[in-house]
Design a protein around this motif. Structure first.
Motif, mmCIF file in Angstrom:
data_model
loop_
_atom_site.group_PDB
_atom_site.id
_atom_site.type_symbol
_atom_site.label_atom_id
_atom_site.label_comp_id
_atom_site.label_asym_id
_atom_site.label_seq_id
_atom_site.Cartn_x
_atom_site.Cartn_y
_atom_site.Cartn_z
ATOM 1 N N LYS A 1 36.452 42.412 36.708
ATOM 2 C CA LYS A 1 37.296 42.694 37.907
ATOM 3 C C LYS A 1 36.741 43.333 38.722
ATOM 4 O O LYS A 1 36.343 44.405 38.645
ATOM 5 C CB LYS A 1 38.714 42.929 37.249
ATOM 6 N N VAL B 1 44.387 49.159 46.813
ATOM 7 C CA VAL B 1 43.069 48.456 46.199
ATOM 8 C C VAL B 1 43.430 46.934 46.094
ATOM 9 O O VAL B 1 44.605 46.503 45.715
ATOM 10 C CB VAL B 1 43.076 48.904 44.629
ATOM 11 N N ASP C 1 42.372 43.432 44.265
ATOM 12 C CA ASP C 1 41.686 43.093 43.036
ATOM 13 C C ASP C 1 41.233 41.620 43.066
ATOM 14 O O ASP C 1 41.902 40.634 43.479
ATOM 15 C CB ASP C 1 42.832 43.236 41.868
ATOM 16 N N ALA D 1 35.975 46.807 35.099
ATOM 17 C CA ALA D 1 36.647 46.945 36.424
ATOM 18 C C ALA D 1 35.548 47.561 37.101
ATOM 19 O O ALA D 1 34.934 48.546 36.833
ATOM 20 C CB ALA D 1 37.736 47.761 36.142
ATOM 21 N N ARG E 1 37.332 45.654 42.119
ATOM 22 C CA ARG E 1 38.251 46.289 42.630
ATOM 23 C C ARG E 1 37.953 46.988 43.874
ATOM 24 O O ARG E 1 36.866 47.859 44.021
ATOM 25 C CB ARG E 1 39.113 47.334 41.694
#
Length: 871
Positions: A146, A159, A161, A129, A148
Motif C-alpha cells: 500500500k 493521507v 492510500d 505500507a 500512503r
C-alpha cells in the motif's frame, strides 16, 4: 495474520514537512519545522498501522546509477534549502535515538531502496505500507503493498492510500503502466524530460490504449493528436531514457536484514533528551521515561517544623551562593495557610546536595518564610532566582549588588528566545531535563537548584561573550528599577477615560453614516470582503489587488487611494478610531486598580534588540500620530500636589549613527546643533540650506530615519509616494553626502555575516540567523537587522542606563518624585511640585550623560498637568 512493515521515504517526507509546517527554531537557533512535521506524520502512521517492522530510507546525494547511464542528460535538481539541509542530520539522529532502522546507499535513491525492500518483504509474506510524498512510488503498489501519501496543511496531516486497484481507479492505468505515463509526460522536479508537448491527459490516454511506450511507438502513426505522434517519433530516445529514469529499481543490491528493522518501543531516554533539546514539548507525553537528573533529585528533601527550618536558613546564610524559588503548590497546601499571592511553598539550594522545599503550615506561614528568604537575599554574597523581578515584592531586603537573575542572563546569551523559564535554563546550561509531570515540591526544588547551579555557568558564558558588564551594570540594576516603576504605577482618571470612549463612539457613528452616504448603501465596514466589493466593484477604484477571499483592503492599499477618495480617508479614520476605542478607551479600564492606578508590566527579556516591552496593558503603544489618538494621554494624570515631567531624547538613533559611523559631516552638524533634516535635504536635493522647502525637509527626514532601518529604494518610494528610481537617487545622494554611514552599514552587515550576530556599543549581541537563509527575502531582512540592531540596541542600552541613573538618584535623595513610565526614548516622572526644578536637573544630567558619544545627547524636557500636556 500477516505481519506488517512500514517503509518511509525519508527525504520525501522531510521535504513535505518542511514546506507544510511553518518555520520553527529551538533556543539554539536550529530550524526544526521539517523534523517536527516528519515526526508528526510518522507518529500518525505508526498509530494507524501498528507495524512489527519499520525502516526509513534516505537518498545519498550523489549521481544515481540511473542518471549515470545518461551522462548527456543535463537535468539538475533544485538545490535543497539550507534550512532544510541542516535538518537532515537532525532527523537521522532522532531516528537512531528511537532505535529505528535507517537504510541509505550511495548511488541509490530512497525510492530504489523502498522498491527493493518492499518486494523482498512482500515475497516473505509481509504486508507493506510505503510512506512517501512522491507519486512515482505508485508503481510499487500491489495487493499487499500500500502506498500512503501524506499531505501536511497548517500542522494537520491527511493521507491518501493506494493499493493496485486504487491506482487503476484514480489514474486509469495499472501501477506498472504508471511508469510509462511518467516517461511520456516527464517530471521536471525529478529530472525526467519526457516527450515535449505530451501532458498528463494525453500520456494517460496513450498508455490506456497501448499499455507501454514501446507498443505505442510501434503504432506511432496511429497516435492522436498528431503533435504527440510527431514528437514521440522525434524524441523516442528521450522517451526510452525517461522510462528508465522513472522506473524504480526493485532488485538493488542493498544490505537489508528484516530483523534489524524490528520495531519496538521508540520512546527511549536518548530520544527524550533530543525531544527536549528540540523543544517538541507536546510530543513528550508519548514518552514513559524519567528525565535525567535523578542524581539531583536524590538530594531533594522537604523540611517542616520551626526548629528544622531555622537550622536550614542558618546553614544557607553561611553559603557563598543561594538559589531560591517560590511555588504556588496548588492543591498541597491547606487554604488556611495559603497566601493571597497563591504561593504556598519556597525552595532553597546552596549546594548540589543541599536542595530543600518548605511548605507553608501552621508554624511557618508565607510571611514568615518570605521574611527569612528576604534576610538571605540581603546577606549572602550571591542570591540567585529565575525571574527575580516577579518576587521582589516579597523580598524587601533584596539588593541589586548581590542578586543574580538566571533568566535575564540566559536571555542575553540568546535574545531570539523570549519565553525562557527555569526548565529551559536547566536544559540548555546545565544539561538537566526536567519532567513536567513532577510534583510542585520537586518543581520548586529544581527551580531553586537551577538558580543556584546555573549562575556561575551563565556568568562564565557572559564573560566569554563580552556581556558580563552589560549584565551586571545595566540589566541587573534594571530589574530593580522596573520593579519600582511597576509598584508605582500611573494614575488614570476613569471617568475621563469613559468620556473619551464616549467621544470616540460618537465620532465612529458619525463616520459610519458618512461612509454609508458616500458608498450609497450600508455594509459591514469591518468586513474586508464587503468593503472590497464596495470600493473596487461598485465604485471602480484603481489599485485593486485580488486575494483568495476577495479584494485586499490592507492599509497600504487604502493609503494610496485616500488622497483622491474621501470615502477611503474616512474608512482609515474609522479603523483608527475603532482600534483606539477597543484597545485603549475600553481596554485600559480593566487594568485600573483600587488605587486608581494602572500597574503595568515592563519586560526586559522579550525583544531581540534589547528594547523593553510593556504588557498588561501595553503603555508603550499609546497612539501619537493622530490628534484624537494623542488625546488619550490626557487621562493619565499625576496625584494631587504632583505634576508630570517628561523627557524625550532628541534623534537618539541618528546621533548614535553619527557616533558609530564616525562620519565627519554628520558629527559636525550635531556638534553645531544644526537642523539635521534640513541639512540632509540641502545636500541630497542640491538646494541652498536656507532655501530648503518643508516638503524637501520632510522627505530628507524620511531618508534619515529610513537609513537607520536599512530602508530600500522600494520602501522609500512607498513612504514618499515617489518612483523607485527617484528613491534610489535620494539614497545614493545621501551616501555621497555621508560616506562614513555607508561604510558603517556595509561593515555591520559584513560583521554579522562573519560572526553570526550584530553588536551594540555596550556589547549586546543580536544573533542574525536570517543572513544564512536560502530565502532572498529572509536574507534581505537579515541585512536590515544587521544594519539597525547596533543602533537600536545601543539606544535601548542608553535609555536603560538613564532610567537606572534617574531612579537611583531620586531614591538616593529621598525624593517623593518617582519614575513611572518608559516609552522607547521617553521617560515620565510623577514629580512632587516642590521638586520640579530638581527633577528636571536630574533628568537632564542622567539622560544626557548616559553615554559618552562623539555627538551630544540632547533630552527635551516638558512639564504638564497630564501626560498630554507634558508631551
Amino acid at each position: 495474520m500477516r505481519e506488517k512493515i512500514v517503509l518511509i521515504d525519508g527525504h520525501s517526507i522531510l521535504n513535505r514537512a518542511f514546506y507544510g509546517v511553518p518555520d520553527l527554531t529551538n533556543s539554539e537557533g536550529l530550524h526544526t519545522n521539517a523534523v517536527y512535521g516528519f515526526l508528526n506524520i510518522m507518529f500518525k502512521i505508526l498509530d494507524e498501522e501498528k507495524p512489527e517492522y519499520l525502516t526509513v530510507t534516505f537518498d545519498v546525494h550523489a549521481p544515481t546509477f540511473r542518471h549515470k547511464m545518461f551522462a548527456d542528460y543535463k537535468g539538475t535538481r533544485k538545490p535543497m534549502a539550507e534550512e532544510l539541509r541542516e535538518q537532515v542530520p537532525v532527523i537521522k539522529e532522532v531516528l537512531k535515538a528511537m532505535k529505528i532502522e535507517i537504510i541509505e546507499q550511495e548511488g541509490l535513491e530512497a525510492d530504489d531502496l523502498l522498491g527493493t525492500i518492499s518486494r523482498t518483504c512482500e515475497e516473505k509474506g509481509l504486508d507493506v505500507a510505503i510512506i512517501s510524498g512522491d507519486r512515482d512510488t505508485l508503481q510499487l503498489a500491489t495487493e499487499h503493498v500500500k502506498i500512503r501519501i501524506p499531505k501536511t496543511k497548517q500542522g494537520s496531516t491527511e493521507v491518501e492510500d493506494y493499493n493496485a486497484a486504487d491506482v487503476v481507479e484514480k489514474y486509469g492505468v495499472t501501477p506498472m503502466e504508471f511508469i510509462d505515463v511518467k516517461a511520456l509526460m516527464g517530471d521536471t522536479s525529478d529530472n525526467i524530460p519526457g516527450v515535449p508537448g505530451v501532458g498528463e491527459k494525453t500520456a494517460t490516454k496513450i498508455i490506456q490504449q497501448y499499455q507501454s511506450i514501446e507498443n505505442a511507438y510501434e503504432h506511432v502513426d496511429e497516435i492522436r493528436p498528431p503533435r504527440a505522434s510527431k514528437n514521440l517519433k522525434e524524441y523516442w530516445e528521450q522517451a526510452k531514457m525517461s522510462k528508465v529514469l522513472a522506473t524504480i529499481e526493485t532488485h538493488a543490491d542493498i544490505p537489508f536484514e528484516l530483523e534489524k528493522a524490528h520495531f519496538e518501543n521508540p520512546y527511549t531516554e536518548e530520544a527524550y533528551v533530543l525531544f527536549q533539546r528540540l523543544q517538541f514539548k507536546n510530543m513528550l507525553s508519548r514518552f514513559d521515561v524519567e528525565a535525567e537528573g535523578n542524581d539531583v533529585e536524590a538530594a531533594f528533601r522537604e523540611v517542616k517544623g520551626r526548629d528544622e527550618i531555622e537550622r536550614v536558613f542558618a546553614e544557607a546564610l553561611k553559603a557563598e551562593r543561594v538559589g531560591a524559588a517560590f511555588s504556588e503548590d496548588q492543591g498541597n497546601v491547606l487554604p488556611l495557610f495559603a497566601h493571597p499571592s497563591g504561593f504556598g511553598r519556597i525552595a532553597l539550594s546552596w549546594g548540589a546536595d543541599e536542595i530543600v522545599s518548605i511548605p507553608c503550615d501552621m508554624d511557618t506561614d508565607f510571611d514568615y518564610l518570605a521574611g527569612k528568604l528576604s534576610e538571605l537575599a540581603r546577606t549572602v554574597p550571591c542570591f540567585s532566582m529565575c525571574g527575580l523581578k516577579e518576587y521582589l515584592k516579597y523580598l524587601p531586603e533584596a539588593k541589586q549588588e548581590n542578586s543574580f537573575d538566571v533568566i535575564v542572563a540566559a536571555y542575553l546569551l540568546n535574545p531570539l528566545k523570549s519565553d525562557y523559564d527555569y526548565t529551559d535554563v536547566a536544559r540548555e546550561h546545565l544539561g538537566i531535563l526536567i519532567d513536567e509531570k513532577l510534583s510542585d515540591a520537586s518543581k520548586a526544588c529544581y527551580e531553586a537548584y537551577t538558580a543556584y547551579a546555573a549562575a556561575p555557568v551563565l556568568e562564565e558564558k557572559l564573560k566569554k561573550s563580552g556581556m558580563d558588564s552589560l549584565f551586571s551594570e545595566i540589566e541587573m540594576p534594571l530589574v530593580f528599577t522596573l520593579f519600582d516603576m511597576e509598584q508605582a504605577g500611573v494614575r488614570v482618571e476613569a471617568e475621563e477615560l469613559k468620556r473619551y470612549g464616549d467621544q470616540l463612539g460618537e465620532r465612529i457613528v458619525d463616520l459610519e453614516k458618512e461612509i454609508y452616504e458616500l458608498a450609497g448603501e450600508e455594509f459591514n465596514i469591518n468586513s474586508p470582503k464587503q468593503l472590497g466589493v464596495i470600493l473596487f466593484d461598485k465604485l471602480q477604484m484603481p489599485h485593486a489587488k485580488k486575494t483568495k477571499t476577495g479584494y485586499s483592503t490592507a492599509a497600504d492599499v487604502l493609503e494610496k487611494l485616500a488622497p483622491d477618495y474621501p470615502i477611503v480617508e474616512k474608512i482609515l479614520d474609522y479603523r483608527q478610531l475603532a482600534k483606539l476605542k477597543s484597545t485603549y478607551a475600553d481596554g485600559l479600564a480593566v487594568f485600573i486598580g483600587e488605587d486608581r492606578r494602572i500597574h503595568g508590566k515592563f519586560n526586559q527579556t522579550v525583544t531581540a534588540t534589547g528594547r523593553l516591552s510593556s504588557t498588561e496593558p501595553n503603555l508603550q503603544n499609546i497612539p501619537v500620530r493622530m490628534e484624537l489618538g494623542r488625546l488619550i494621554r490626557k487621562v493619565f494624570v499625576p496625584e494631587e500636589g504632583y505634576v508630570f515631567v517628561d523627557a524625550d531624547y532628541s534623534q537618539i538613533e541618528l546621533r548614535i549613527l553619527a557616533h558609530c559611523s564616525g562620519d565627519e559631516q554628520l558629527i559636525q552638524a550635531y556638534r553645531e546643533a544644526r537642523d539635521i533634516h534640513r541639512m540632509t535635504a540641502s545636500q541630497v536635493f542640491h538646494t541652498p540650506f536656507d532655501e530648503v522647502t518643508d516638503l524637501q525637509r520632510r522627505n530628507a527626514k524620511a531618508v534619515n530615519f529610513g537609513i537607520v532601518y536599512g530602508i530600500s529604494s522600494f520602501g522609500l518610494s512607498q513612504d514618499l509616494s515617489i518612483t523607485r528610481k527617484e528613491a534610489a537617487e535620494y539614497i545614493e545622494h545621501y551616501f555621497e553626502t555621508y560616506p562614513g554611514v555607508k561604510k558603517f552599514l556595509d561593515d555591520s552587515v559584513a560583521h554579522a555575516k562573519e560572526n553570526g550576530y550584530a553588536v551594540t556599543l555596550f556589547g549586546r549581541r543580536r544573533p542574525v540567523p536570517e543572513l544564512k537563509s536560502s530565502n532572498f527575502m529572509q536574507r534581505n531582512f537579515g541585512e536590515r537587522v544587521a544594519m539597525n540592531a547596533p543602533i537600536q540596541g545601543t539606544a535601548a542600552d542608553i535609555i536603560k542606563i538613564a532610567m537606572i541613573g534617574v531612579n537611583e538618584e531620586l531614591k538616593k535623595r529621598n525624593m517623593k518624585s518617582r519614575l513611572i513610565l518608559q516609552v522607547h526614548d521617553e521617560l515620565l516622572i510623577e514629580t512632587w511640585e516642590p521638586e520640579e526644578t530638581e527633577v528636571r536637573e536630574i533628568l537632564k544630567d542622567k539622560m544626557e550623560n548616559a553615554a559618552d558619544l562623539l555627538v551630544p545627547l540632547i533630552a527635551d524636557i516638558h512639564t504638564g498637568r497630564n501626560w498630554y500636556e507634558a508631551k
